[in-house]
Motif scaffolding. Sequence first.
Motif: not given
Length: 321
Positions: A117, A96-97, A33, A37, A94
């Motif tokens: 999310d 954004e991936q 995780r 990020r 998340r």
Amino acid sequence: MKPAANPFHPDLQRAARLIPNITATRPLLAVMRFLMRFQSTPRAPEDVAVEDVQVPGSAGAPPVRVRTYRPRRTVQGPTPALLWIHGGGYIMGRPEQDDVLCVEFARELGIFVASVDYRLAPEHPFPAPLEDCYAALRWLFAQAGALSVLPERIAIGGASAGGGLTAALAQLAHDRKEVRPTFQLLVYPMLDDRTTTRTDIDGTSHRAWNQGSNVFGWRAYLGREPGGAEVPAHAVPSRREDLSGLPPAWLGVGTCDLFHDEDLAYARRLEAAGVPCDVAVVPGAFHGFDVITRSAGVARDFRGLYTAALRRALFPSSGVA
């Protein structure tokens, strides 16, 4: 003795040699995780507006962050929309991936995309992740007018665990009868906890997600040992007996994917229940190949297949194949 033939697609053989065989564990999850990020995200595109919004959660739950993508070009009137659900084995990930993919959906199809999310297991086991997805879907329908979205043209989709949540969300929406998505896009979905109990699986060709990780992911999501006699309603899409009345679907998976058998079984059951389900099976493709080897020809072709399926579902009168 003659060596076994390489099971992987020619475009994926080099990547298959380089991907480490890592099994998710609780200590490793924190590291994974943390690293996610710091994944590099693409530069904000000039032609697609990207915005984070907070939407109301389910009763007693916190607000849900939804990442939205809207093409900047002038569009006449409301557009179709897609609620996208990221993957990560129910335990990580998340929005954004999937920025690149969601931008492509918005740009190529001219649609509004919302990526959820949702809360992650094991800290937030079922039903929290699914309820977050439902809250986002309900918001998308409730705000369709303000968002300039066609409520009758809202699709749901996701990859891996996101595909599993998509299938569960279609079932939950059907049962609650508040909102009705028009289509479900299932990209190598994680659908059946009973796969964790199989002893006949040869995992030598699996990449990115193996049986050990599968056990860990399902255990975290369900809050119990997977594969038991009973699970809560809507927790495991493949456990549902009656699949009739669900939205039409597209399902794609590779032959080297741990989820291959459970995915094709679910697709056959959808068809048997009268739910149209187009299926794409990619020979020699492992889990997540279209992301890991994004520029490979077979990955581009696969994305082209599910983008075309989404186009047909959201623009049924366009006549575009």
